[in-house]
Motif scaffolding. Sequence first.
Motif, PDB file in Angstrom:
ATOM      1  N   ASP A   1       7.562  12.226  -2.995  1.00 51.49           N
ATOM      2  CA  ASP A   1       7.057  12.876  -1.787  1.00 51.49           C
ATOM      3  C   ASP A   1       6.104  11.946  -1.047  1.00 51.49           C
ATOM      4  O   ASP A   1       6.517  11.146  -0.221  1.00 51.49           O
ATOM      5  CB  ASP A   1       6.373  14.192  -2.165  1.00 51.49           C
ATOM      6  N   MET A   2       4.832  12.015  -1.352  1.00 47.68           N
ATOM      7  CA  MET A   2       3.825  11.223  -0.638  1.00 47.68           C
ATOM      8  C   MET A   2       3.849   9.780  -1.128  1.00 47.68           C
ATOM      9  O   MET A   2       3.954   9.527  -2.330  1.00 47.68           O
ATOM     10  CB  MET A   2       2.440  11.840  -0.848  1.00 47.68           C
ATOM     11  N   ILE A   3       3.734   8.830  -0.212  1.00 45.87           N
ATOM     12  CA  ILE A   3       3.758   7.402  -0.558  1.00 45.87           C
ATOM     13  C   ILE A   3       2.611   6.709   0.172  1.00 45.87           C
ATOM     14  O   ILE A   3       2.462   6.866   1.381  1.00 45.87           O
ATOM     15  CB  ILE A   3       5.098   6.736  -0.172  1.00 45.87           C
ATOM     16  N   VAL A   4       1.823   5.943  -0.574  1.00 46.46           N
ATOM     17  CA  VAL A   4       0.726   5.175   0.014  1.00 46.46           C
ATOM     18  C   VAL A   4       0.722   3.778  -0.587  1.00 46.46           C
ATOM     19  O   VAL A   4       0.790   3.625  -1.815  1.00 46.46           O
ATOM     20  CB  VAL A   4      -0.644   5.838  -0.247  1.00 46.46           C
ATOM     21  N   GLN A   5       0.659   2.739   0.259  1.00 46.00           N
ATOM     22  CA  GLN A   5       0.546   1.362  -0.198  1.00 46.00           C
ATOM     23  C   GLN A   5      -0.831   0.834   0.179  1.00 46.00           C
ATOM     24  O   GLN A   5      -1.267   0.950   1.326  1.00 46.00           O
ATOM     25  CB  GLN A   5       1.630   0.475   0.417  1.00 46.00           C
ATOM     26  N   ASN A   6      -1.529   0.268  -0.789  1.00 43.15           N
ATOM     27  CA  ASN A   6      -2.862  -0.270  -0.546  1.00 43.15           C
ATOM     28  C   ASN A   6      -2.817  -1.622   0.153  1.00 43.15           C
ATOM     29  O   ASN A   6      -1.768  -2.266   0.232  1.00 43.15           O
ATOM     30  CB  ASN A   6      -3.630  -0.420  -1.868  1.00 43.15           C
ATOM     31  N   ILE A   7      -3.965  -2.047   0.644  1.00 47.18           N
ATOM     32  CA  ILE A   7      -4.081  -3.361   1.279  1.00 47.18           C
ATOM     33  C   ILE A   7      -3.784  -4.453   0.256  1.00 47.18           C
ATOM     34  O   ILE A   7      -4.204  -4.376  -0.905  1.00 47.18           O
ATOM     35  CB  ILE A   7      -5.489  -3.555   1.870  1.00 47.18           C
ATOM     36  N   SER A   8      -3.041  -5.443   0.695  1.00 49.16           N
ATOM     37  CA  SER A   8      -2.665  -6.537  -0.202  1.00 49.16           C
ATOM     38  C   SER A   8      -3.811  -7.523  -0.388  1.00 49.16           C
ATOM     39  O   SER A   8      -4.540  -7.834   0.550  1.00 49.16           O
ATOM     40  CB  SER A   8      -1.449  -7.268   0.372  1.00 49.16           C
ATOM     41  N   GLU A   9      -3.968  -7.993  -1.631  1.00 49.26           N
ATOM     42  CA  GLU A   9      -4.923  -9.053  -1.955  1.00 49.26           C
ATOM     43  C   GLU A   9      -4.221 -10.098  -2.806  1.00 49.26           C
ATOM     44  O   GLU A   9      -3.653  -9.773  -3.844  1.00 49.26           O
ATOM     45  CB  GLU A   9      -6.131  -8.493  -2.716  1.00 49.26           C
ATOM     46  N   GLU A  10      -4.248 -11.340  -2.315  1.00 52.91           N
ATOM     47  CA  GLU A  10      -3.649 -12.469  -3.036  1.00 52.91           C
ATOM     48  C   GLU A  10      -2.184 -12.190  -3.391  1.00 52.91           C
ATOM     49  O   GLU A  10      -1.712 -12.525  -4.480  1.00 52.91           O
ATOM     50  CB  GLU A  10      -4.454 -12.786  -4.301  1.00 52.91           C
ATOM     51  N   GLY A  11      -1.482 -11.554  -2.441  1.00 56.50           N
ATOM     52  CA  GLY A  11      -0.054 -11.331  -2.628  1.00 56.50           C
ATOM     53  C   GLY A  11       0.307 -10.189  -3.551  1.00 56.50           C
ATOM     54  O   GLY A  11       1.479 -10.016  -3.887  1.00 56.50           O
ATOM     55  N   ARG A  12      -0.692  -9.388  -3.965  1.00 51.10           N
ATOM     56  CA  ARG A  12      -0.424  -8.241  -4.848  1.00 51.10           C
ATOM     57  C   ARG A  12      -0.960  -6.972  -4.186  1.00 51.10           C
ATOM     58  O   ARG A  12      -1.912  -7.004  -3.401  1.00 51.10           O
ATOM     59  CB  ARG A  12      -1.104  -8.409  -6.213  1.00 51.10           C
ATOM     60  N   THR A  13      -0.342  -5.845  -4.493  1.00 50.64           N
ATOM     61  CA  THR A  13      -0.756  -4.576  -3.905  1.00 50.64           C
ATOM     62  C   THR A  13      -0.540  -3.456  -4.918  1.00 50.64           C
ATOM     63  O   THR A  13       0.141  -3.647  -5.931  1.00 50.64           O
ATOM     64  CB  THR A  13       0.037  -4.283  -2.616  1.00 50.64           C
ATOM     65  N   ASP A  14      -1.119  -2.307  -4.662  1.00 57.27           N
ATOM     66  CA  ASP A  14      -0.866  -1.104  -5.463  1.00 57.27           C
ATOM     67  C   ASP A  14      -0.004  -0.148  -4.649  1.00 57.27           C
ATOM     68  O   ASP A  14      -0.194  -0.009  -3.440  1.00 57.27           O
ATOM     69  CB  ASP A  14      -2.173  -0.396  -5.841  1.00 57.27           C
ATOM     70  N   MET A  15       0.943   0.511  -5.307  1.00 56.90           N
ATOM     71  CA  MET A  15       1.825   1.473  -4.639  1.00 56.90           C
ATOM     72  C   MET A  15       1.657   2.826  -5.329  1.00 56.90           C
ATOM     73  O   MET A  15       1.862   2.941  -6.545  1.00 56.90           O
ATOM     74  CB  MET A  15       3.279   1.019  -4.722  1.00 56.90           C
TER      75      MET A  15
END
Length: 412
Positions: A295-309
Amino acid sequence: MPILVMKFGGTSVATLDRIARASKRIAREVANGYDVIVIVSAMSGKTNELVGWVEETSHMYDAREYDAVVSSGEQITAGLMSLRLQEMDVPARSWQGWQVPVQTTSVHSAARIEDIPPENIKAKFAEGMKVAVVAGFQGVSPDGRITTLGRGGSDTTAVAFAAAFGAERCDIYTDVDGVYTTDPRLTDKARKLDRIAFEEMLELASLGAKVLQTRSVELAMRYKVKLRVLSSFEEYDPNAGTLVCDEEDIVEKNVVSGVAYQRDEAKMTLISVADRPGIASAIFTPLAEAGVNVDMIVQNISEEGRTDMTFSCPTNQVARAEKAMQDAKDAGEINFHDLVADIDVAKVSVVGIGMRSHTGIAAKMFDVLSREGVNIKVITTSEIKISVLIDRKYMELAVQALHDAFELEKAG
């Protein structure tokens, strides 16, 4: 004669006495000058019993035989109701899905209606039949096998018949007397709505309001079928229930029409995923293939080419989601540091077509939750909806506070 579609859910036909009560309502509409198509569910509890028998007999069952067994509940109700109407001197006969025929896809236990040719039933109306009692939830595949439409499919059957026959209206009889601003079990200030727009009802149905099945509302909106939700246990009142209709047919409009909730939600976070083109597809394709309802999807700001989903899904699909992600990682399709599941969250949403033309709704919602000490974990919005994930222990408090803040106990 004008045609009226009447659908009776499982609780409305749970006993012979309730079938007799429903039959009196049908006879009244016949007396009012309608040819009536009645869509019936199985008697309350019968479908669960039939599903249990199938699963007890075969753990790896053939879906075609599952449909053959499970569809029998509606056929029993249709036959009993036709007999009751005949005893009342109302010309009626029962129809199974294949006799209409309700033409569907071949996806057993989750078929979709493709066409309902009206000729057979219309011919019987011309011969003097006044009521066609149709077994809901079922149809026939191109190869002639019985199919079922998935749980709640009788609502979809009813709307599809109303569209196919150009019915004046589709009345959905259930165990509640209409659509409320929120669940009356959570607040005694919940108010029954006289009218609600298709889009609002669709959002509320998809967000946890169990009054109508989501697919039925989608169909009604597409074909402009007027739906009326009302109780089969209330005394007859031609103005009872809630009418689901076009936005243009609603004179009084609140900015927010309702507060919905889903209790059994989970928040899942993939920590430290590579931030590259195609990563979202690499994550959500395996989840879709595993049957996880994201359902809900949020992607965090990327740091050093990595992110949280982060995404949400029903709690009963967490294990399936975890396996899909681990399999994708093992196959080298994605790489992540950890997968964290929070299964103690709930989703609370406010819905209203008035949001299109009013600002500050989100700010007010967040302020209300803040003052109640409720922390927001995830936020998603659409044109007429704002949803938040919060700790489940605050769900009832949040629903009550938002209902009060937007003064939903008052008519617009």
